[in-house]
Design an enzyme around this catalytic site. Structure first.
Site, PDB file in Angstrom:
ATOM      1  N   LYS A  28      22.797  23.818  70.375  1.00 20.38           N
ATOM      2  CA  LYS A  28      23.618  24.452  69.340  1.00 20.38           C
ATOM      3  C   LYS A  28      22.740  25.141  68.300  1.00 20.38           C
ATOM      4  CE  LYS A  28      27.347  22.011  68.535  1.00 20.38           C
ATOM      5  NZ  LYS A  28      27.899  20.724  68.074  1.00 20.38           N
ATOM      6  N   ARG A  98      26.759  18.774  62.257  1.00 18.87           N
ATOM      7  CA  ARG A  98      27.050  18.891  63.685  1.00 18.87           C
ATOM      8  C   ARG A  98      25.893  18.361  64.505  1.00 18.87           C
ATOM      9  NH1 ARG A  98      28.261  25.227  64.295  1.00 18.87           N
ATOM     10  NH2 ARG A  98      29.430  24.486  66.103  1.00 18.87           N
ATOM     11  N   GLY A 107      29.160  12.567  74.567  1.00 19.57           N
ATOM     12  CA  GLY A 107      28.994  11.251  73.944  1.00 19.57           C
ATOM     13  C   GLY A 107      28.544  11.304  72.500  1.00 19.57           C
ATOM     14  N   MET A 109      28.092  12.327  68.351  1.00 21.15           N
ATOM     15  CA  MET A 109      28.984  12.223  67.199  1.00 21.15           C
ATOM     16  C   MET A 109      29.825  13.480  67.030  1.00 21.15           C
ATOM     17  SD  MET A 109      28.214  11.885  63.157  1.00 21.15           S
ATOM     18  CE  MET A 109      28.491  13.632  62.864  1.00 21.15           C
ATOM     19  N   ARG A 354      27.049  29.236  73.958  1.00 19.74           N
ATOM     20  CA  ARG A 354      26.208  28.564  74.962  1.00 19.74           C
ATOM     21  C   ARG A 354      26.640  29.073  76.325  1.00 19.74           C
ATOM     22  NH1 ARG A 354      29.188  22.954  73.715  1.00 19.74           N
ATOM     23  NH2 ARG A 354      31.260  23.627  74.326  1.00 19.74           N
ATOM     24  N   HIS A 470      39.496  18.525  76.003  1.00 22.77           N
ATOM     25  CA  HIS A 470      38.447  17.636  76.509  1.00 22.77           C
ATOM     26  C   HIS A 470      38.609  17.406  78.007  1.00 22.77           C
ATOM     27  CE1 HIS A 470      36.681  13.653  77.410  1.00 22.77           C
ATOM     28  NE2 HIS A 470      35.707  14.099  76.649  1.00 22.77           N
ATOM     29  N   ARG A 576      22.283  10.507 116.382  1.00 24.91           N
ATOM     30  CA  ARG A 576      22.181   9.066 116.633  1.00 24.91           C
ATOM     31  C   ARG A 576      22.957   8.757 117.896  1.00 24.91           C
ATOM     32  NH1 ARG A 576      23.901   9.816 111.281  1.00 24.91           N
ATOM     33  NH2 ARG A 576      22.448   9.066 109.694  1.00 24.91           N
ATOM     34  N   ARG A 632      17.828  10.780 118.875  1.00 24.73           N
ATOM     35  CA  ARG A 632      17.128   9.511 118.652  1.00 24.73           C
ATOM     36  C   ARG A 632      17.597   8.487 119.667  1.00 24.73           C
ATOM     37  NH1 ARG A 632      17.985   6.360 113.136  1.00 24.73           N
ATOM     38  NH2 ARG A 632      20.006   5.930 114.079  1.00 24.73           N
ATOM     39  N   GLU A 760       9.190   5.908 109.578  1.00 24.53           N
ATOM     40  CA  GLU A 760      10.098   5.159 108.709  1.00 24.53           C
ATOM     41  C   GLU A 760       9.555   3.783 108.375  1.00 24.53           C
ATOM     42  OE1 GLU A 760      13.883   4.751 110.687  1.00 24.53           O
ATOM     43  OE2 GLU A 760      12.942   4.707 112.657  1.00 24.53           O
ATOM     44  N   SER A 779       9.712  13.004 112.202  1.00 30.54           N
ATOM     45  CA  SER A 779      10.892  13.169 111.357  1.00 30.54           C
ATOM     46  C   SER A 779      10.898  11.995 110.385  1.00 30.54           C
ATOM     47  CB  SER A 779      12.154  13.162 112.217  1.00 30.54           C
ATOM     48  OG  SER A 779      13.273  13.276 111.393  1.00 30.54           O
ATOM     49  N   GLY A 781      12.257   9.352 108.410  1.00 24.75           N
ATOM     50  CA  GLY A 781      13.496   8.587 108.277  1.00 24.75           C
ATOM     51  C   GLY A 781      13.443   7.886 106.935  1.00 24.75           C
ATOM     52  N   THR A 782      13.785   8.621 105.888  1.00 26.07           N
ATOM     53  CA  THR A 782      13.531   8.101 104.547  1.00 26.07           C
ATOM     54  C   THR A 782      14.492   7.003 104.110  1.00 26.07           C
ATOM     55  OG1 THR A 782      14.673  10.067 103.746  1.00 26.07           O
ATOM     56  CG2 THR A 782      12.278  10.081 103.638  1.00 26.07           C
ATOM     57  N   ASN A 783      15.577   6.781 104.869  1.00 24.28           N
ATOM     58  CA  ASN A 783      16.415   5.622 104.525  1.00 24.28           C
ATOM     59  C   ASN A 783      15.639   4.337 104.786  1.00 24.28           C
ATOM     60  OD1 ASN A 783      18.405   7.490 104.111  1.00 24.28           O
ATOM     61  ND2 ASN A 783      19.531   7.023 105.979  1.00 24.28           N
ATOM     62  N   ASP A 784      15.149   4.201 106.024  1.00 26.53           N
ATOM     63  CA  ASP A 784      14.389   3.004 106.351  1.00 26.53           C
ATOM     64  C   ASP A 784      13.039   2.990 105.642  1.00 26.53           C
ATOM     65  OD1 ASP A 784      15.802   1.152 107.836  1.00 26.53           O
ATOM     66  OD2 ASP A 784      15.681   2.365 109.650  1.00 26.53           O
ATOM     67  N   CYS A 846      15.105  13.400 107.941  1.00 26.73           N
ATOM     68  CA  CYS A 846      16.470  13.180 108.436  1.00 26.73           C
ATOM     69  C   CYS A 846      17.178  12.057 107.699  1.00 26.73           C
ATOM     70  CB  CYS A 846      16.460  12.934 109.935  1.00 26.73           C
ATOM     71  SG  CYS A 846      15.594  11.424 110.391  1.00 26.73           S
ATOM     72  N   TYR A 866      11.557  21.503 108.075  1.00 31.44           N
ATOM     73  CA  TYR A 866      13.016  21.533 107.919  1.00 31.44           C
ATOM     74  C   TYR A 866      13.520  20.284 107.200  1.00 31.44           C
ATOM     75  CZ  TYR A 866      13.316  18.222 111.827  1.00 31.44           C
ATOM     76  OH  TYR A 866      13.183  17.123 112.621  1.00 31.44           O
TER      77      TYR A 866
HETATM   78  P1  ADP Z   1      31.325  20.261  69.368  1.00 32.67           P
HETATM   79  O1  ADP Z   1      29.896  20.111  69.768  1.00 32.67           O
HETATM   80  O2  ADP Z   1      32.147  19.082  69.638  1.00 32.67           O
HETATM   81  O3  ADP Z   1      31.897  21.546  69.868  1.00 32.67           O
HETATM   82  P2  ADP Z   1      30.929  21.540  66.844  1.00 32.67           P
HETATM   83  O4  ADP Z   1      29.790  21.131  66.018  1.00 32.67           O
HETATM   84  O5  ADP Z   1      30.793  22.790  67.600  1.00 32.67           O
HETATM   85  O6  ADP Z   1      31.312  20.330  67.781  1.00 32.67           O
HETATM   86  O7  ADP Z   1      32.176  21.619  65.901  1.00 32.67           O
HETATM   87  C1  ADP Z   1      33.469  21.710  66.381  1.00 32.67           C
HETATM   88  C2  ADP Z   1      34.233  22.756  65.637  1.00 32.67           C
HETATM   89  O8  ADP Z   1      34.161  22.533  64.247  1.00 32.67           O
HETATM   90  C3  ADP Z   1      33.708  24.148  65.812  1.00 32.67           C
HETATM   91  O9  ADP Z   1      34.175  24.735  66.983  1.00 32.67           O
HETATM   92  C4  ADP Z   1      34.264  24.844  64.611  1.00 32.67           C
HETATM   93  O10 ADP Z   1      35.595  25.239  64.860  1.00 32.67           O
HETATM   94  C5  ADP Z   1      34.245  23.763  63.576  1.00 32.67           C
HETATM   95  N1  ADP Z   1      33.093  23.938  62.706  1.00 32.67           N
HETATM   96  C6  ADP Z   1      31.864  23.416  62.833  1.00 32.67           C
HETATM   97  N2  ADP Z   1      31.061  23.860  61.845  1.00 32.67           N
HETATM   98  C7  ADP Z   1      31.819  24.674  61.073  1.00 32.67           C
HETATM   99  C8  ADP Z   1      31.577  25.443  59.920  1.00 32.67           C
HETATM  100  N3  ADP Z   1      30.382  25.466  59.352  1.00 32.67           N
HETATM  101  N4  ADP Z   1      32.596  26.156  59.408  1.00 32.67           N
HETATM  102  C9  ADP Z   1      33.806  26.131  60.005  1.00 32.67           C
HETATM  103  N5  ADP Z   1      34.097  25.446  61.090  1.00 32.67           N
HETATM  104  C10 ADP Z   1      33.120  24.717  61.619  1.00 32.67           C
HETATM  105 MG    MG Z   2      31.304  23.220  69.541  1.00 31.54          MG
HETATM  106 MG    MG Z   3      15.866   4.089 110.767  1.00 35.33          MG
END
Ligand code: ADP
Ligand code: MG
Ligand code: MG
Length: 888
Positions: A28, A98, A107, A109, A354, A470, A576, A632, A760, A779, A781-784, A846, A866
């Site tokens: 980002k 962010r 995952g 914040m 991105r 999501h 086989r 084989r 193998e 050949s 035989g990377t499993n064994d 294989c 191969y």
């Molecule tokens: P994520 O990684 O979950 O997409 P972001 O950091 O991109 O989280 O934030 C999610 C949303 O929050 C963005 O798409 C935007 O709409 C809003 N946001 C983040 N920063 C700002 C900002 N500086 N001004 C206005 N909106 C923001």
């Molecule tokens: Mg975002």
């Molecule tokens: Mg074998």
């Protein structure tokens, strides 16, 4: 200025290449710096580098003076660029905090918006904007977000309070709330926080900021982040960056908006802008599924038959600006972009870009289209497509002829089809999938906590959320079919039942999803086999042009061989022969052979098997039409073929005329304590040569017959399994040569053939120089070879291998992705020693690893001739081999 804090936007000059390096400023942050650098409107901000994440997490969650000074300087940069002051009563600066790792990670914040508001600055914001309603709305959003993601107060408490406030006032929607209503709610929110935490909501803006920064770094170690990292092979030491950025407001009335967009359709790859937006909204409103977002373009709105105006129609000027940004970004990055933006009083601001996640189908189309547009070259197109993602296209799709009992329709959020039992939560999905059930995860909406269940499910269905929700984004990334926003779906968690359309569906009932149409169907709908056509075929042609290694297949039935050839297999790397023994009508002859008391008895039984084996090989040689076929000779321990249970013994007694007790005694004699290391592989050929003789005879008779019939050269490659010593191969090679000579003399036709061995066992790898004197091919035989090198039985590893991978003892399951460090050394060494003896020795792999891209890259490095993969993995191997060759 700190070496760990980078400024962007607001005219900040940043010539330091680290600022645009994803490994330092995260995806980002790097892209915000990049966009600001090419002159796009990016709200000013700064990024704290990923390196600080590791420091913070190892240094007892402390920040040193350098970072503190860096953040102060960063704030000063934003203040001077915006003309606002952080914490100022009259002219307050608000920021977002962010997270942002190298790759986007669900995952991590959640973003905190509107940070810097407190009881004083909210008044300043109200006065300054002339909009008290906006100011108090922003403040209540901030308290809820900050309390939820930083302080750990359950967001439901805030949502409930809002619901009650609306009810009390007789309101239906949030927009009906007045400034006074929001202000009153802010009071209630603060009371909730005080009650939950035993201390007031932080009023000090600096305390707010450092709390949020720390929470981002903490989230790198959260369970959610760890699960995601594991599923996606992301190393724990990458860390996340933190972005602090001036707020721009999409919630300042009807000339303001927020949205997300893709420069091309991420589901189909079509070159058409694609996205969703909401008027008078902030941040996550679009993806949270609380309000239904509107279409970005007029064409998309009309196609969907939707009423609310598209952005193209409602805000033509901002939309035109946005479209120009799309074009610029695609040219700049030479790839499809996933964009987040906000419009504040008709002014467009870019908040993120991105490379967009895409389905395999879209990846192929975009790669091929962009080559056509002159945006990228073939090599780049090949590198763009993740070989494993092709798996999505190599699975059956719904049979268009089959009747569909459609219950309801939602949005076609992630293509592909899936049938399975309905489950209503992620844990149940995982538990049932582990028992081998196909399940469809059905949720109101998904959140990052559901990741493991989404991964375990064959398909995902949600009642709420748009195409960028999501559920949709994650499902596309994982290649799971997904139908989102199915308004005809309601779930009653208490009774674990759902209504879909006008029918009731209980947990465990079968449904089918079509992620390409959005249809939800009752029961299981039949599927059809995939085909390699269109963009897929085009990219495969390019891949073939750029790869060095051949791609063969592991197949033993004519049908598998046919499938593999359609997918481009250039031969069989492993046929086989034991599976052929299990076929109905043969197994009793096999058992007779095994249980015979002497050679004569064995030969009598083998004579019955000979014509059957010959027919098998004829069918395979026919399909393979002159391509190399490695066969084989018998490998598994004989007791695997023995009868189980009284009924089978009685049946065998009848066929053989021997008593059940006698048969049971013989079976008992064959019992082994450690069959993996027991009487198997070439040890069978050494002790019961008549078995291998029969197999060799069947192979050569079949080859001669097909060669005479087709006029094509048939070159069988006879492979001896589990060799450890040169002497074993010498004895068995002589046996094969003798049989071949006999068959050729009998039939009056001579053919070329090869005799080689599997490598193998560690001893075979070490002795490869000597063994190569007797064999013309190896050949791997990377499993064994993995089992015997690690001393880990694949069949027993399930109990401990997961914790091993979790703790990073092995980076990935070594039976899925080759242990390059360890087992790889043996492969490399054997290849080297084999080549020294026999420079033209043919080398292949294989094991299962022949279909794994990382292992294929290693095979390229070692210079194997191969790889051999299961039929449905052949296209994956072709692409991975090309990528490996291009990287070399
Ligand atoms: P994520 O990684 O979950 O997409 P972001 O950091 O991109 O989280 O934030 C999610 C949303 O929050 C963005 O798409 C935007 O709409 C809003 N946001 C983040 N920063 C700002 C900002 N500086 N001004 C206005 N909106 C923001
Ligand atoms: Mg975002
Ligand atoms: Mg074998």
């Amino acid at each position: 200025m700190s070496a760990y804090v980078f400024h962007f936007g607001g005219g900040a000059r940043n010539d330091d290449p680290r600022a645009k390096d994803k490994t330092i400023t995260g995806g980002k942050g790097a892209n915000l710096a990049e966009m600001a650098g090419i002159g796009l409107p990016v709200p000013p901000g700064f990024t704290i580098s990923t390196e600080v994440c590791a420091q913070y997490n190892t240094a007892g969650k402390q920040f040193d003076a350098d970072i503190k000074a860096g953040v102060a300087a960063g704030l000063a940069h934003i203040e001077s660029a915006t003309g606002r002051v952080f914490g100022d009563a009259a002219n307050p600066l608000l920021v977002s905090v962010r997270s942002g790792a190298r790759v986007s990670m669900p995952g991590m914040m959640d973003t905190v918006l509107n940070l810097g508001l407190n009881d004083v600055t909210v008044e300043g914001l109200a006065a300054d904007s002339g909009d008290a309603r906006f100011a108090w709305d922003s403040y209540r959003r901030f308290i809820q977000m900050y309390s939820d993601v930083v302080l750990g107060v359950d967001h439901h408490r805030f949502e409930d309070a809002l619901e009650i406030a609306k009810e009390d006032n007789g309101y239906y929607a949030d927009v009906e709330m007045s400034a006074e209503n929001w202000q009153k709610l802010v009071g209630e929110y603060k009371a909730i926080v005080a009650e939950e935490l035993g201390r007031p909501f932080p009023q000090d803006v600096h305390e707010q900021l450092w709390g949020a920064i720390g929470a981002v770094f903490d989230s790198w170690e959260s369970e959610r982040a760890k699960v995601y990292r594991k599923l996606n092979d992301i190393p724990a030491d990458w860390g996340t960056a933190v972005n602090v950025q001036a707020m721009v407001f999409g919630n300042m009335g009807d000339t303001s908006a927020t949205g997300v967009a893709f420069t091309r359709d991420p589901a189909t790859g079509e070159k058409a802008y694609y996205g969703e937006w909401l008027v008078n909204a902030q941040g996550e409103d679009v993806v949270a599924g609380i309000r239904t977002p509107q279409y970005l373009t007029k064409a998309a709105r009309e196609r969907a038959g939707a009423k609310p105006l598209s952005m193209e129609e409602a805000m033509p000027q901002a939309y035109a600006e946005l479209a120009a940004v799309f074009e610029l970004l695609e040219k700049h990055y030479r790839d499809m972009q996933d964009i987040e933006f906000t419009v504040e009083k008709n002014k467009l601001w870019m908040l993120q870009t991105r490379s967009g996640k895409r389905t395999a189908k879209a990846a192929l189309k975009m790669a091929v289209d962009m080559v056509g547009e002159g945006l990228i070259d073939e090599a780049t197109a090949i590198a763009r497509v993740d070989p494993m993602a092709l798996d999505q296209l190599l699975h059956p799709t719904l049979d268009p002829q089959a009747p569909r009992d459609v219950l309801a329709k939602g949005l076609p959020a992630s293509p592909g089809a899936a049938s399975g039992a309905v489950v209503f939560d992620a844990d149940t999905a995982q538990a049932r999938a582990e028992r081998g059930d196909s399940v469809i995860l059905v949720r109101v909406e998904t959140s990052p906590e559901d990741i493991h269940g989404m991964h375990a499910a064959k398909g995902i269905l949600t009642a709420r959320g748009g195409m960028t929700s999501h559920a949709a984004v994650v499902a596309r990334g994982m290649g799971r079919p997904c139908v989102s926003g199915a308004s005809g779906l309601s779930i009653d968690m208490a009774s674990r039942k759902a209504r879909i359309g006008n029918r009731e569906v209980a947990e465990g009932d079968l449904i089918t999803l079509d992620g390409s149409t959005g249809e939800i169907m009752a029961g299981e709908v039949p599927m059809v086999e995939p085909e390699l056509v269109g963009d897929f075929a085009t990219l495969m042609v390019w891949a073939d042009k750029h790869r060095r290694m051949k791609v063969r297949t592991n197949a033993e039935t004519p049908l598998d061989c046919q499938v593999a050839r359609q997918f481009g297999a250039e031969g069989i790397g492993l046929c086989r022969t034991e599976h052929m023994f299990f076929e109905a009508g043969r197994i009793s002859a096999v058992r007779q052979m095994i249980l015979a008391e002497d050679e004569a008895g064995r030969r009598a039984a083998l004579a019955k098997l000979l014509p059957e084996q010959r027919a098998d090989f004829i069918a395979i040689f026919d399909v393979m039409a002159g391509l190399p076929v490695t066969i084989r000779l018998l490998d598994p321990p004989l007791h695997e073929f023995l009868p189980h249970g009284d009924a089978e013994f009685e049946e065998l007694a009848e066929v053989t005329g021997l008593g059940v007790d006698h048969l049971k005694r013989r079976a008992g004699e064959l019992h082994e304590f450690n069959p993996m290391l027991g009487h198997r592989g070439c040890r069978l050929g050494i002790t019961f040569p008549e078995i291998y003789e029969m197999q060799a005879q069947a192979i050569f008779e079949a080859a001669v017959e097909v060669a005479l019939k087709s006029g094509e050269a048939v070159v069988p490659e006879v492979m001896i399994p589990l060799v450890a010593t040169k002497k074993e191969l010498q004895i068995l090679r002589a046996l094969v040569d003798r049989v071949a000579a006999q068959v050729f003399a009998d039939k009056g036709k001579t053919l070329d053939y090869l005799v080689g061995t599997m490598i193998e066992l560690p001893r075979a790898a070490l002795m490869a120089g000597e063994i190569a004197e007797e064999g013309t091919f190896f050949s791997f035989g990377t499993n064994d070879l993995t089992q015997t090198t690690l001393g880990v039985s694949r069949d027993d590893a399930a109990r401990f291998l997961n914790p091993y991978v979790d703790q990073g003892i092995y980076p990935r399951d070594p039976f899925v992705s080759l242990d390059i460090e360890g087992v790889g050394q043996l492969v490399e060494l054997a290849a080297e020693r084999g080549r020294k003896t026999r420079p033209d020795i043919k080398l292949g792999i294989c094991g299962e690893h022949g279909g794994d891209p990382a292992s294929i890259a290693f095979c390229e490095k070692v210079g194997l001739d191969y790889v051999s993969a299961s039929p449905y993995r052949v296209p994956i191997a072709r692409l991975a081999a090309a990528q490996a060759a291009l990287k070399a």
